[in-house]
Design a protein around this motif. Structure first.
Motif, PDB file in Angstrom:
ATOM      1  N   GLY A 141       0.718  -1.278   0.284  1.00 36.89           N
ATOM      2  CA  GLY A 141      -0.089  -0.148   0.248  1.00 36.89           C
ATOM      3  C   GLY A 141       0.610   0.934  -0.087  1.00 36.89           C
ATOM      4  N   GLY A 142       0.194   2.582  -0.559  1.00 33.52           N
ATOM      5  CA  GLY A 142       1.068   3.344  -0.660  1.00 33.52           C
ATOM      6  C   GLY A 142       0.360   4.750  -0.888  1.00 33.52           C
ATOM      7  N   TYR A 143       1.135   5.744  -1.605  1.00 34.99           N
ATOM      8  CA  TYR A 143       0.851   6.849  -2.191  1.00 34.99           C
ATOM      9  C   TYR A 143       0.750   7.195  -3.710  1.00 34.99           C
ATOM     10  N   SER A 144      -0.352   7.695  -3.904  1.00 34.56           N
ATOM     11  CA  SER A 144       0.404   7.967  -5.984  1.00 34.56           C
ATOM     12  C   SER A 144       0.137   9.154  -6.634  1.00 34.56           C
ATOM     13  N   LEU A 145       0.910   9.535  -7.308  1.00 36.84           N
ATOM     14  CA  LEU A 145       0.205  10.712  -8.167  1.00 36.84           C
ATOM     15  C   LEU A 145       0.446  10.842  -9.686  1.00 36.84           C
ATOM     16  N   ASP A 165      -2.843   4.057  -3.370  1.00 40.62           N
ATOM     17  CA  ASP A 165      -3.130   2.348  -3.943  1.00 40.62           C
ATOM     18  C   ASP A 165      -3.014   1.530  -3.027  1.00 40.62           C
ATOM     19  N   PHE A 166      -3.532   0.662  -3.067  1.00 39.72           N
ATOM     20  CA  PHE A 166      -2.800  -1.018  -2.432  1.00 39.72           C
ATOM     21  C   PHE A 166      -2.958  -1.646  -3.265  1.00 39.72           C
ATOM     22  N   GLY A 167      -2.768  -3.018  -2.663  1.00 41.70           N
ATOM     23  CA  GLY A 167      -3.017  -5.288  -4.252  1.00 41.70           C
ATOM     24  C   GLY A 167      -2.230  -5.235  -2.993  1.00 41.70           C
ATOM     25  N   THR A 168      -2.152  -6.926  -3.797  1.00 45.19           N
ATOM     26  CA  THR A 168      -1.529  -8.403  -3.869  1.00 45.19           C
ATOM     27  C   THR A 168      -0.578  -9.056  -4.696  1.00 45.19           C
ATOM     28  N   GLY A 169       0.409  -9.293  -4.778  1.00 43.06           N
ATOM     29  CA  GLY A 169       0.959  -9.848  -5.359  1.00 43.06           C
ATOM     30  C   GLY A 169       1.748 -11.620  -5.067  1.00 43.06           C
ATOM     31  N   VAL A 170       2.514 -11.737  -6.221  1.00 43.42           N
ATOM     32  CA  VAL A 170       2.789 -12.807  -5.991  1.00 43.42           C
ATOM     33  C   VAL A 170       4.199 -13.366  -6.244  1.00 43.42           C
ATOM     34  N   ALA A 171       5.278 -13.252  -6.802  1.00 45.37           N
ATOM     35  CA  ALA A 171       7.056 -13.859  -7.852  1.00 45.37           C
ATOM     36  C   ALA A 171       7.299 -15.185  -7.373  1.00 45.37           C
ATOM     37  N   PHE A 172       7.574 -15.567  -8.374  1.00 50.46           N
ATOM     38  CA  PHE A 172       8.362 -17.130  -8.611  1.00 50.46           C
ATOM     39  C   PHE A 172      10.134 -16.700  -9.044  1.00 50.46           C
ATOM     40  N   ARG A 173      10.898 -17.238  -7.980  1.00 50.33           N
ATOM     41  CA  ARG A 173      11.819 -17.503  -8.491  1.00 50.33           C
ATOM     42  C   ARG A 173      12.265 -17.912  -9.112  1.00 50.33           C
ATOM     43  N   VAL A 174      13.585 -17.671 -10.059  1.00 49.11           N
ATOM     44  CA  VAL A 174      13.719 -18.056 -10.794  1.00 49.11           C
ATOM     45  C   VAL A 174      15.732 -18.605 -10.479  1.00 49.11           C
ATOM     46  N   SER A 175      15.610 -17.436 -10.632  1.00 48.94           N
ATOM     47  CA  SER A 175      17.644 -17.562 -10.159  1.00 48.94           C
ATOM     48  C   SER A 175      17.767 -16.976  -9.518  1.00 48.94           C
TER      49      SER A 175
END
Length: 513
Positions: free
Chosen positions: A174-178, A247-257
């Motif tokens: 979450g954070g600030y957006s301009l 703004d706010f949100g969610t995500g997922v990251a997959f480590r490749v290397s």
């Protein structure tokens, strides 16, 4: 629209997950001071010297990201699929929290299928078309946006109790957006008003939109109605909305290397403005918002010789668990086994657990009796008493015949009364030690005074004659006989060899007559 967006999100996650087979477990050594900045070296030195319990936080890499995906405006006017893309830079604050600066550029379009009352706030763009259609219009828009965001991110899956390192990193933020937002509408056909009299608004949405598409020229020539300030930056003069948002949100990251990961993210931005789609409904106070579903390609920047991976990819429990499994830094106390009499043989194996302090003992904790006179060495005032001087007194001192009266007398010895000591061997040794040499020298002196006595030399093959014990016992018996014959000059014919079960570390000597 929502179902298509989530279908795209699911497909992107499946694509990213299919690349996770290339995982390489990162290595971070808490004892490695080369990855600790100078400002934290004092803490690292104190940790290395056991003066502080915690290692210093290492330098870690920055993450440079590129993203793109589906961008839509959730507003009054139904949205068409739009596109967004941009760049980001992320830095960890610790293993859980990190901060990210991001730029996103986007293009959005929307087309209504309903006649709505005209809105002229801040613009007269729809005035002519509204006049030609009884005060009603069919809203549409084209929005171009430049968005700068500063977000705090919290990783949810890098502190692991049952795995070494995370392969997947879930997070929320979450954070600030301009936002610099350029909203235009297609309100005129060239310079003339649109006439909706030929549109069948009772048909299906698809048919209505098809008819509208044929009617409109798609020029988006006019500034949309708006509230609040504008900036002279947009495609049209005075057409850029400057808005602050959250703004706010969610995500997922997959480590490749160690250098690369793929992510999927959903970001929702609220600018608290109802004119991002160029129209504000008179029937609701709902504010417009941006929804951005993106695929993210992230690269770790930094020298791996001086920096570890971003801390959200490192399990902070990894070092603690490795240290418990294979200690390298912990101070481990020296094991202390009970030894009540302090003779160096633990109580578990001590056959004489009450030996006085300082008394020499054998490997079984039994007080040594070098000359075999029945008085242990720690009491024996005559450590090597010849057999012909035995029996001895309580101090281990024997009574030998006066040499002056016995010069010409050949003593006759009762062979059955001879008491001979045993020779002890350590481990698998067959070598005559210095201690055994003293014992066997005493035996030789006894044998010289008893030339008619033959000696039974007995070795022990261990419990139940275990494998290899007979051979070891025979070699020890031979070593004792060889020493007495070769070093002390005793006739080999006087010795009789035998092997029996029993304690395998000794060779016993006894009269054979």
């Amino acid at each position: 629209m929502a179902s298509k967006k989530y279908l795209l999100l699911g497909g992107a996650m499946l694509l990213a997950a299919s690349t996770s087979f290339a995982q390489v477990t990162p290595v971070y050594d808490a004892l490695d001071s080369t990855k600790v900045p100078a400002s934290r070296q004092a803490q690292q030195n104190n940790f290395s010297n056991h003066q502080y319990d915690f290692p210093a936080k290492p330098r870690d890499m920055w993450e440079l990201g590129f993203h793109g995906g589906l961008h839509v405006i959730n507003g009054t006017v139904p949205a068409r699929p739009g596109f967004g893309g941009g760049i980001s830079l992320r830095k960890s604050l610790g293993h859980t929290f990190s901060v990210r600066a991001e730029y996103t550029g986007s293009f959005d379009k929307g087309q209504d299928y309903r006649l709505r009352p005209v809105i002229t706030t801040g613009s007269s763009a729809w005035a002519a078309t509204a006049a030609a259609n009884g005060g009603m219009i069919v809203p549409n828009y084209k929005t171009a946006t430049h968005q700068l965001s500063l977000d705090m991110i919290a990783s949810l899956s890098n502190i692991l109790f049952y795995k070494a390192q995370p392969k997947v990193n879930w997070y929320v933020f979450g954070g600030y957006s301009l936002g610099l937002i350029d909203v235009d509408v297609d309100a005129l056909n060239g310079t003339t008003a649109y006439n909706y009299s030929g549109i069948n608004f009772s048909g299906s949405r698809k048919d209505i939109r098809s008819q509208l598409k044929s009617l409109q020229d798609g020029d988006y020539e006019s500034n949309a109605p708006s509230q609040g300030n504008r900036a002279n930056i947009g495609r049209k003069s005075d057409n850029q909305l400057l808005r602050h948002g959250a703004d706010f949100g969610t995500g997922v990251a997959f480590r490749v290397s160690k250098r690369f990961n793929i992510g999927v993210e959903e970001k929702y931005t609220m600018y608290f403005d109802d004119y991002l789609d160029g129209y504000s409904s008179p029937y609701t106070s709902h504010k417009d918002a941006f929804s951005y579903t993106s695929i993210r390609l992230n690269f770790n920047l930094g020298n791996p010789a001086k920096r570890v991976e971003p801390l959200w990819w490192i399990n902070p429990l990894n070092y603690a668990y490795n240290e418990l499994s294979a200690p390298r830094h912990m101070k481990l106390p020296t094991p202390v086994l009970p030894d009540a009499d302090g003779d160096g043989v633990t109580d578990q194996f001590d056959r004489e657990p009450n030996t006085p302090a300082g008394a020499p003992v054998d490997v079984h904790g039994v007080a040594k009796d070098t000359d075999g006179d029945g008085v242990p060495d720690f009491k024996d005032k005559q450590l090597i008493t010849p057999t012909y001087c035995q029996p001895v007194d309580a101090d281990g001192v024997g009574k030998c015949p006066d040499p002056e009266c016995c010069k010409n007398i050949v003593a006759k010895t009762d062979c059955n009364s001879l008491v001979l000591p045993s020779a002890s061997f350590k481990g698998n040794s067959t070598k005559i030690s210095a201690e055994n040499e003293a014992i066997l020298s005493s035996v030789a002196n006894t044998l010289r005074t008893s030339p008619s006595c033959n000696i039974l030399v007995t070795g022990h093959a261990g419990a139940k004659g275990k494998k290899g014990g007979v051979d070891l016992s025979s070699r020890r018996v031979d070593a004792v006989i060889d020493y007495l014959a070769d070093k002390q000059g005793i006739d080999r014919g006087r010795f009789i060899k035998q092997n029996t079960p029993g304690e395998s570390s000794t060779v016993d000597l006894a009269p054979a007559n």
